[in-house]
Design a protein around this motif. Sequence first.
Motif, PDB file in Angstrom:
ATOM      1  N   SER A 248     -21.910   5.816  22.848  1.00 36.05           N
ATOM      2  CA  SER A 248     -20.487   6.177  22.830  1.00 36.05           C
ATOM      3  C   SER A 248     -20.015   6.340  21.387  1.00 36.05           C
ATOM      4  CB  SER A 248     -19.653   5.106  23.531  1.00 36.05           C
ATOM      5  OG  SER A 248     -19.659   3.932  22.750  1.00 36.05           O
ATOM      6  N   GLN A 249     -18.931   7.085  21.245  1.00 37.17           N
ATOM      7  CA  GLN A 249     -18.344   7.306  19.931  1.00 37.17           C
ATOM      8  C   GLN A 249     -16.847   7.085  20.039  1.00 37.17           C
ATOM      9  OE1 GLN A 249     -19.593  11.048  18.032  1.00 37.17           O
ATOM     10  NE2 GLN A 249     -21.023  11.328  19.723  1.00 37.17           N
ATOM     11  N   ASP A 250     -16.338   6.323  19.096  1.00 34.41           N
ATOM     12  CA  ASP A 250     -14.908   6.042  19.139  1.00 34.41           C
ATOM     13  C   ASP A 250     -14.398   6.079  17.703  1.00 34.41           C
ATOM     14  OD1 ASP A 250     -12.380   5.182  19.660  1.00 34.41           O
ATOM     15  OD2 ASP A 250     -12.942   3.091  20.070  1.00 34.41           O
ATOM     16  N   GLY A 251     -13.806   7.210  17.348  1.00 30.08           N
ATOM     17  CA  GLY A 251     -13.333   7.368  15.966  1.00 30.08           C
ATOM     18  C   GLY A 251     -14.482   7.231  14.982  1.00 30.08           C
ATOM     19  N   GLU A 252     -14.364   6.276  14.062  1.00 26.79           N
ATOM     20  CA  GLU A 252     -15.364   6.035  13.019  1.00 26.79           C
ATOM     21  C   GLU A 252     -16.589   5.310  13.549  1.00 26.79           C
ATOM     22  OE1 GLU A 252     -14.790   5.229   8.845  1.00 26.79           O
ATOM     23  OE2 GLU A 252     -15.212   7.262   9.526  1.00 26.79           O
ATOM     24  N   ARG A 253     -16.465   4.746  14.726  1.00 29.40           N
ATOM     25  CA  ARG A 253     -17.507   3.851  15.204  1.00 29.40           C
ATOM     26  C   ARG A 253     -18.408   4.527  16.237  1.00 29.40           C
ATOM     27  NH1 ARG A 253     -17.208  -2.366  15.952  1.00 29.40           N
ATOM     28  NH2 ARG A 253     -18.618  -2.685  17.686  1.00 29.40           N
ATOM     29  N   ALA A 254     -19.689   4.253  16.139  1.00 27.50           N
ATOM     30  CA  ALA A 254     -20.633   4.779  17.129  1.00 27.50           C
ATOM     31  C   ALA A 254     -21.421   3.617  17.714  1.00 27.50           C
ATOM     32  CB  ALA A 254     -21.584   5.767  16.476  1.00 27.50           C
ATOM     33  N   THR A 255     -21.648   3.683  19.009  1.00 34.61           N
ATOM     34  CA  THR A 255     -22.531   2.699  19.633  1.00 34.61           C
ATOM     35  C   THR A 255     -23.798   3.436  20.050  1.00 34.61           C
ATOM     36  OG1 THR A 255     -20.584   1.576  20.461  1.00 34.61           O
ATOM     37  CG2 THR A 255     -22.696   0.926  21.411  1.00 34.61           C
ATOM     38  N   VAL A 256     -24.933   2.848  19.681  1.00 26.34           N
ATOM     39  CA  VAL A 256     -26.211   3.519  19.937  1.00 26.34           C
ATOM     40  C   VAL A 256     -27.196   2.506  20.527  1.00 26.34           C
ATOM     41  CG1 VAL A 256     -25.847   5.102  18.002  1.00 26.34           C
ATOM     42  CG2 VAL A 256     -27.108   2.968  17.608  1.00 26.34           C
ATOM     43  N   HIS A 257     -28.326   3.033  21.049  1.00 27.47           N
ATOM     44  CA  HIS A 257     -29.396   2.156  21.529  1.00 27.47           C
ATOM     45  C   HIS A 257     -30.697   2.519  20.840  1.00 27.47           C
ATOM     46  CE1 HIS A 257     -26.603   0.915  24.675  1.00 27.47           C
ATOM     47  NE2 HIS A 257     -27.409  -0.119  24.846  1.00 27.47           N
ATOM     48  N   THR A 258     -31.428   1.500  20.420  1.00 31.01           N
ATOM     49  CA  THR A 258     -32.748   1.745  19.833  1.00 31.01           C
ATOM     50  C   THR A 258     -33.745   2.038  20.955  1.00 31.01           C
ATOM     51  OG1 THR A 258     -33.492  -0.531  20.023  1.00 31.01           O
ATOM     52  CG2 THR A 258     -32.241   0.021  18.049  1.00 31.01           C
ATOM     53  N   GLY A 259     -34.958   2.416  20.560  1.00 32.74           N
ATOM     54  CA  GLY A 259     -36.020   2.648  21.541  1.00 32.74           C
ATOM     55  C   GLY A 259     -36.330   1.405  22.366  1.00 32.74           C
ATOM     56  N   ASP A 260     -36.031   0.228  21.806  1.00 34.99           N
ATOM     57  CA  ASP A 260     -36.211  -1.046  22.510  1.00 34.99           C
ATOM     58  C   ASP A 260     -35.106  -1.311  23.523  1.00 34.99           C
ATOM     59  OD1 ASP A 260     -38.393  -1.685  21.098  1.00 34.99           O
ATOM     60  OD2 ASP A 260     -37.547  -3.400  20.017  1.00 34.99           O
ATOM     61  N   GLY A 261     -34.091  -0.451  23.521  1.00 35.92           N
ATOM     62  CA  GLY A 261     -32.954  -0.682  24.409  1.00 35.92           C
ATOM     63  C   GLY A 261     -31.928  -1.641  23.827  1.00 35.92           C
ATOM     64  N   VAL A 262     -32.052  -1.938  22.526  1.00 30.68           N
ATOM     65  CA  VAL A 262     -31.085  -2.852  21.904  1.00 30.68           C
ATOM     66  C   VAL A 262     -29.855  -2.060  21.460  1.00 30.68           C
ATOM     67  CG1 VAL A 262     -30.687  -4.442  19.984  1.00 30.68           C
ATOM     68  CG2 VAL A 262     -32.922  -4.368  21.099  1.00 30.68           C
ATOM     69  N   ARG A 263     -28.700  -2.659  21.736  1.00 29.86           N
ATOM     70  CA  ARG A 263     -27.449  -1.994  21.402  1.00 29.86           C
ATOM     71  C   ARG A 263     -27.090  -2.282  19.950  1.00 29.86           C
ATOM     72  NH1 ARG A 263     -22.437  -3.810  21.439  1.00 29.86           N
ATOM     73  NH2 ARG A 263     -20.701  -2.459  22.040  1.00 29.86           N
ATOM     74  N   LEU A 264     -26.730  -1.226  19.219  1.00 27.54           N
ATOM     75  CA  LEU A 264     -26.276  -1.382  17.834  1.00 27.54           C
ATOM     76  C   LEU A 264     -24.943  -0.671  17.672  1.00 27.54           C
ATOM     77  CD1 LEU A 264     -29.321  -0.522  15.491  1.00 27.54           C
ATOM     78  CD2 LEU A 264     -28.283  -2.769  15.829  1.00 27.54           C
ATOM     79  N   ALA A 265     -24.051  -1.285  16.926  1.00 26.27           N
ATOM     80  CA  ALA A 265     -22.806  -0.598  16.587  1.00 26.27           C
ATOM     81  C   ALA A 265     -22.855  -0.253  15.107  1.00 26.27           C
ATOM     82  CB  ALA A 265     -21.618  -1.505  16.875  1.00 26.27           C
ATOM     83  N   GLY A 266     -22.333   0.918  14.761  1.00 27.34           N
ATOM     84  CA  GLY A 266     -22.377   1.321  13.361  1.00 27.34           C
ATOM     85  C   GLY A 266     -21.242   2.259  13.007  1.00 27.34           C
ATOM     86  N   VAL A 267     -21.285   2.729  11.765  1.00 25.82           N
ATOM     87  CA  VAL A 267     -20.262   3.646  11.280  1.00 25.82           C
ATOM     88  C   VAL A 267     -20.777   5.074  11.442  1.00 25.82           C
ATOM     89  CG1 VAL A 267     -18.875   4.321   9.303  1.00 25.82           C
ATOM     90  CG2 VAL A 267     -19.553   1.928   9.586  1.00 25.82           C
ATOM     91  N   LYS A 268     -19.978   5.877  12.110  1.00 23.46           N
ATOM     92  CA  LYS A 268     -20.376   7.263  12.363  1.00 23.46           C
ATOM     93  C   LYS A 268     -20.138   8.077  11.092  1.00 23.46           C
ATOM     94  CE  LYS A 268     -18.351  10.851  14.996  1.00 23.46           C
ATOM     95  NZ  LYS A 268     -17.403  11.164  16.070  1.00 23.46           N
ATOM     96  N   ARG A 269     -21.194   8.730  10.587  1.00 24.55           N
ATOM     97  CA  ARG A 269     -21.073   9.455   9.321  1.00 24.55           C
ATOM     98  C   ARG A 269     -21.140  10.969   9.496  1.00 24.55           C
ATOM     99  NH1 ARG A 269     -18.940   8.300   5.311  1.00 24.55           N
ATOM    100  NH2 ARG A 269     -20.475   9.061   3.870  1.00 24.55           N
ATOM    101  N   GLU A 270     -21.496  11.418  10.705  1.00 22.02           N
ATOM    102  CA  GLU A 270     -21.580  12.856  10.967  1.00 22.02           C
ATOM    103  C   GLU A 270     -21.200  13.077  12.433  1.00 22.02           C
ATOM    104  OE1 GLU A 270     -25.013  15.162   8.612  1.00 22.02           O
ATOM    105  OE2 GLU A 270     -25.781  13.451   9.714  1.00 22.02           O
TER     106      GLU A 270
END
Length: 348
Positions: A248-270
């Motif tokens: 998911s993407q919410d403004g500056e923030r992106a939520t992603v999943h690694t190949g392991d299925g682990v959830r990571l939140a980060g700063v969306k740069r593009e």
Amino acid sequence: MRFAELHLDHVRRAFGDTVALRDVDLTIKGGEFVALLGPSGCGKSTALNCLAGLLPLTGGRITLDGRRIDDLPPEKRGFGMVFQNYALFPHMSVRRNIAFGLSMRRLAKAEIARRVDEAVRLVQLEEHQHRFPAQLSGGQQQRVAIARAIVLEPPLVLMDEPLSNLDASLRLEMRTEIRRLHQSLGLTTVYVTHDQEEALALADRLVVLRLGEVQQVGSPEEVYAHPVNRHVAAFMGYRNIIPVSVTSQDGERATVHTGDGVRLAGVKREILGTQAVAAVRPEDFVVGGSGENVLEAVVEIVEYHGREQAVEARLRDGTRLHVRTGSRLAPGDTITVEVPVDRVLVFS
Ligand code: ATP
């Protein structure tokens, strides 16, 4: 001799089918220290040689305060040049090497002596001024090369990896020296390096090149903290480029999943599609941390770096992880690493 603005306008240089510089636009202000930075083959030396007049452009133009200079030969541009192989005249003393350019300009003897004295003093070679290059250390030879360039009081000094032949401690010393000379003489300097640390330490502005194209121009702080894409990030020390899928993407923030299925939140740069990469610096992982962004990995290789260890570990899906930590780890250890949300940059 100070100019206001040097401008590269759609500069292009091709060697047959190889395009070494494509459409480079750049403005360099008088008094600035600009570092051209990028991996091997990105076009740094080509750009410097085009500025120097050693290579003709195959497109675009270069202007100095509005006056076109790319059609002038090197001697008419009068820029100072310092290269990694010092290219000193072996049969001339330090003094004569430094005086050479001034003699070519047919300056009066007394004036030459005065300016050589000053240059010798600036690079701290008073004791060695009557020696020949072969009697000098690498660092001393590089000082002669620098003195020879600055004695001409050039409007622009071009340096191509001038420290790469020196050992580590001398490199640090000469780095400070170069910055000091730049500041105290009010020079304008364009400095080519593939060493990001050197560029960050020296320059007022960095120009990051890749495949002959400018990727990013900015202050060291900007480029270090806010790389514009994954290539600049990787080059600026974000050694972990983890493939992820975007949830998911919410403004500056992106939520992603690694190949392991682990959830990571980060700063969306593009702008992101469904697949992306999460870029993280090794030193931004906290071993043993718990919180929002936690990955589990198995340690494979541990390098001793004094106070810290550089650790290579693997996620379950095989993705390699680089971690710097003060914790003592050993191969085979299973670890958790946490990374703050604002230290995860998500690129397309
Ligand atoms: P390095 O850090 O390895 O010196 P660089 O960033 O300075 O690399 P350049 O030397 O500018 O890179 O080269 C840019 C590209 O142009 C490379 O792909 C290189 O192979 C090519 N190139 C450079 N000079 C020539 C030449 N004389 N003939 C053909 N190709 C060349």
